[in-house]
Design a protein around this motif. Sequence first.
Motif, mmCIF file in Angstrom:
data_model
loop_
_atom_site.group_PDB
_atom_site.id
_atom_site.type_symbol
_atom_site.label_atom_id
_atom_site.label_comp_id
_atom_site.label_asym_id
_atom_site.label_seq_id
_atom_site.Cartn_x
_atom_site.Cartn_y
_atom_site.Cartn_z
ATOM 1 N N VAL A 212 -19.286 143.817 -27.170
ATOM 2 C CA VAL A 212 -18.219 143.660 -26.184
ATOM 3 C C VAL A 212 -17.760 145.048 -25.747
ATOM 4 C CG1 VAL A 212 -15.926 142.730 -25.705
ATOM 5 C CG2 VAL A 212 -17.463 141.497 -27.246
ATOM 6 N N VAL A 213 -17.626 145.244 -24.432
ATOM 7 C CA VAL A 213 -17.090 146.484 -23.868
ATOM 8 C C VAL A 213 -15.833 146.121 -23.081
ATOM 9 C CG1 VAL A 213 -17.468 148.413 -22.307
ATOM 10 C CG2 VAL A 213 -19.329 147.614 -23.765
ATOM 11 N N ARG A 214 -14.730 146.798 -23.368
ATOM 12 C CA ARG A 214 -13.456 146.554 -22.691
ATOM 13 C C ARG A 214 -12.965 147.833 -22.036
ATOM 14 N NH1 ARG A 214 -12.820 143.320 -27.354
ATOM 15 N NH2 ARG A 214 -12.249 141.145 -26.898
ATOM 16 N N PHE A 215 -12.416 147.711 -20.839
ATOM 17 C CA PHE A 215 -11.702 148.787 -20.178
ATOM 18 C C PHE A 215 -10.215 148.444 -20.288
ATOM 19 C CE2 PHE A 215 -15.920 148.758 -18.426
ATOM 20 C CZ PHE A 215 -16.241 150.087 -18.205
ATOM 21 N N VAL A 216 -9.429 149.318 -20.926
ATOM 22 C CA VAL A 216 -8.065 148.971 -21.315
ATOM 23 C C VAL A 216 -7.074 149.929 -20.667
ATOM 24 C CG1 VAL A 216 -6.508 148.602 -23.276
ATOM 25 C CG2 VAL A 216 -8.936 148.120 -23.518
ATOM 26 N N SER A 217 -5.961 149.359 -20.136
ATOM 27 C CA SER A 217 -4.859 150.175 -19.627
ATOM 28 C C SER A 217 -4.061 150.694 -20.811
ATOM 29 C CB SER A 217 -3.949 149.343 -18.715
ATOM 30 O OG SER A 217 -2.737 150.028 -18.459
ATOM 31 N N VAL A 218 -3.950 152.012 -20.928
ATOM 32 C CA VAL A 218 -3.210 152.598 -22.035
ATOM 33 C C VAL A 218 -1.719 152.281 -21.915
ATOM 34 C CG1 VAL A 218 -2.565 154.792 -23.137
ATOM 35 C CG2 VAL A 218 -4.901 154.424 -22.363
ATOM 36 N N GLU A 219 -1.180 152.216 -20.665
ATOM 37 C CA GLU A 219 0.243 151.977 -20.483
ATOM 38 C C GLU A 219 0.649 150.572 -20.913
ATOM 39 O OE1 GLU A 219 -0.624 155.552 -18.380
ATOM 40 O OE2 GLU A 219 -1.593 153.606 -18.215
ATOM 41 N N THR A 220 -0.146 149.571 -20.609
ATOM 42 C CA THR A 220 0.226 148.181 -20.887
ATOM 43 C C THR A 220 -0.548 147.559 -22.033
ATOM 44 O OG1 THR A 220 -1.381 147.262 -19.310
ATOM 45 C CG2 THR A 220 0.799 147.895 -18.451
ATOM 46 N N GLY A 221 -1.687 148.145 -22.417
ATOM 47 C CA GLY A 221 -2.517 147.553 -23.453
ATOM 48 C C GLY A 221 -3.346 146.373 -22.984
ATOM 49 N N SER A 222 -3.298 146.046 -21.687
ATOM 50 C CA SER A 222 -4.034 144.889 -21.175
ATOM 51 C C SER A 222 -5.450 145.295 -20.767
ATOM 52 C CB SER A 222 -3.305 144.291 -19.964
ATOM 53 O OG SER A 222 -3.159 145.254 -18.941
ATOM 54 N N ASP A 223 -6.354 144.301 -20.770
ATOM 55 C CA ASP A 223 -7.743 144.530 -20.383
ATOM 56 C C ASP A 223 -7.860 144.572 -18.863
ATOM 57 O OD1 ASP A 223 -8.519 144.558 -23.017
ATOM 58 O OD2 ASP A 223 -9.053 142.422 -23.059
ATOM 59 N N LEU A 224 -8.513 145.608 -18.350
ATOM 60 C CA LEU A 224 -8.806 145.691 -16.913
ATOM 61 C C LEU A 224 -10.135 145.017 -16.601
ATOM 62 C CD1 LEU A 224 -7.737 149.411 -16.326
ATOM 63 C CD2 LEU A 224 -6.370 147.358 -15.977
ATOM 64 N N CYS A 225 -11.125 145.206 -17.449
ATOM 65 C CA CYS A 225 -12.432 144.563 -17.319
ATOM 66 C C CYS A 225 -12.962 144.302 -18.727
ATOM 67 C CB CYS A 225 -13.441 145.445 -16.558
ATOM 68 S SG CYS A 225 -12.989 145.841 -14.857
ATOM 69 N N VAL A 226 -13.670 143.180 -18.896
ATOM 70 C CA VAL A 226 -14.276 142.831 -20.177
ATOM 71 C C VAL A 226 -15.691 142.330 -19.915
ATOM 72 C CG1 VAL A 226 -14.158 141.376 -22.234
ATOM 73 C CG2 VAL A 226 -12.050 142.217 -21.203
ATOM 74 N N ASP A 227 -16.658 142.861 -20.666
ATOM 75 C CA ASP A 227 -18.038 142.390 -20.591
ATOM 76 C C ASP A 227 -18.487 142.027 -22.000
ATOM 77 O OD1 ASP A 227 -20.646 141.779 -20.111
ATOM 78 O OD2 ASP A 227 -21.190 143.667 -19.154
ATOM 79 N N ASP A 228 -18.609 140.714 -22.268
ATOM 80 C CA ASP A 228 -19.057 140.261 -23.581
ATOM 81 C C ASP A 228 -20.484 139.735 -23.549
ATOM 82 O OD1 ASP A 228 -18.664 137.985 -22.136
ATOM 83 O OD2 ASP A 228 -17.213 137.069 -23.506
ATOM 84 N N SER A 229 -21.230 140.108 -22.499
ATOM 85 C CA SER A 229 -22.626 139.663 -22.386
ATOM 86 C C SER A 229 -23.586 140.839 -22.379
ATOM 87 C CB SER A 229 -22.800 138.840 -21.100
ATOM 88 O OG SER A 229 -22.473 139.621 -19.958
ATOM 89 N N VAL A 230 -23.205 141.926 -23.086
ATOM 90 C CA VAL A 230 -24.047 143.128 -23.138
ATOM 91 C C VAL A 230 -25.300 142.809 -23.958
ATOM 92 C CG1 VAL A 230 -24.152 145.553 -23.785
ATOM 93 C CG2 VAL A 230 -21.997 144.561 -22.994
#
Length: 508
Positions: A212-230
């Motif tokens: 799983v690769v996640r792009f995360v906003s440091v300010e909010t801790g929320s995921d901007l993009c998630v790819d779980d099919s790598v």
Amino acid sequence: MKQLSWRPRRRRTVAVVATLALVAGAVSAALAQTGASADTGGQTIDLTYTAGPPATGGTAPTYFTFTATWGITYDDATVEFINPDTGDVKCAPQSVPANATSGSATCDLPTPNVDPVQAILTSTKDGVTYTATSARVVVPGFGPTPSPIVTPAPTPAPTLAPGQTPSPAPTPPPTPGPDSFFIQLSEDHSSINAGDQVSYTALTGVSAQNTVVRFVSVETGSDLCVDDSVTEASATEETCSVSYPSPGAYHVRADFETLYGSQLYQRSSNTVEVDVLPGPSTSPSTSPSPSPVGGTPTPGPTSTPVPTTTPTPSGTPVPTGTPLPTTRPTPLPTARPTPVADPIVHLTYAVSGTVTDPQFNATGAVGPGSLVADLHQASGNFAGSVTLPDTTIRGTVFGFIPLTFVIGVAPSAPFTGVTAPGLTSGDVTAGLQVKSVGLLGLALPASTCKTAAPASLHLAGALTTSGGTLSSVFAIGKFTGCGALSGLVESLITGSNNTIRLTLTQKH
């Protein structure tokens, strides 16, 4: 997604003859300098066990209690229970009374599988460390379940045509080391206008199962993009495009996790910043005047105007006043957002764990220590300090020569990082000092042997205010001040792919 080729790093090998020479030289030189002896200093230790109570409705015991009983002790006395076959620590070192004539310590191990156990008593006298070791104890009927031996079916030889040479068997791909799992983050623009897009690119190392690769906003801790099919690959490249509607500074990191065999690897990337600027202002356009339908009319003939008589003005004319200027409205200033308060929470954790050194298949127990940190709740940033006692690691050279190092840990900078839901990462540097070496039953002091530069650790894992786990793969650099032990320390301690796993529990 781009797939890149992976090449294993060349591992350092130590020649058998050279290392044996280092061991022999270190022993003889250290004995000449310190006068250390191979005896136990008169210490003795015996190990027995008793069965615990059975589970409700059962007959088999739920655990076994191992009791170590010793004779005399000296200063800084500790008792440790280990698996003598693997060197794994079964119960962490326990401090026992110094300069005592007798005593005991216990270690409870759960069933059904109970490893072989050995007790080790260590204490110091006049600057010399003495170690006494008990016999190896096994509980009949409750040992570890052996793995079944599977006999592979013979591979039939291929049929070759006359004159044909058999092809060599393909070389299996090398097993990647822990440093083959990583993630790096970059961006295509460091500043954009509000409403425009910025593209983030994450380059990862080896991806295995359940990646799983996640792009995360440091300010909010929320995921901007998630790819779980790598897919499984030696390296991958993931992208994430984001637009920000409001001006400001935005920070993003990428998180990566993959399962290789039974080992879950979790990594966090560097943090990148994007400055979002206000969009360009636009002036209203002037609408053109409409043209009359049918084009411009052609004027017809005009008649001669009849002159009119200019009337005589009656009375005094009233002067017309100067028209007032049209007032343009003053634009209101753009309101700046009010800064949001970032409350700080003070946290204290108890720290324990394990450390491994692959240079001589060594393991050791870490702690008990402590971590004190201040957490900024809004941003997730934290800073604190780590305190750890000396760590004893045990291993073998060539699989049969026992070797022990006592290493002191001195953090040289604060432990800083960021925490978000599901992942916490931070960095700390620490100087390492080899305080003593146990070799072939000898205790060899090494009080001035320390790393020339601090070791850097990037710890990552799942951590909440109540506790969690953090782990790291790190390298240890060269040592100085080791004297006759220099060759031994450099060949067995200096190196990469060392691992540490820490368990943190909140102190109330």
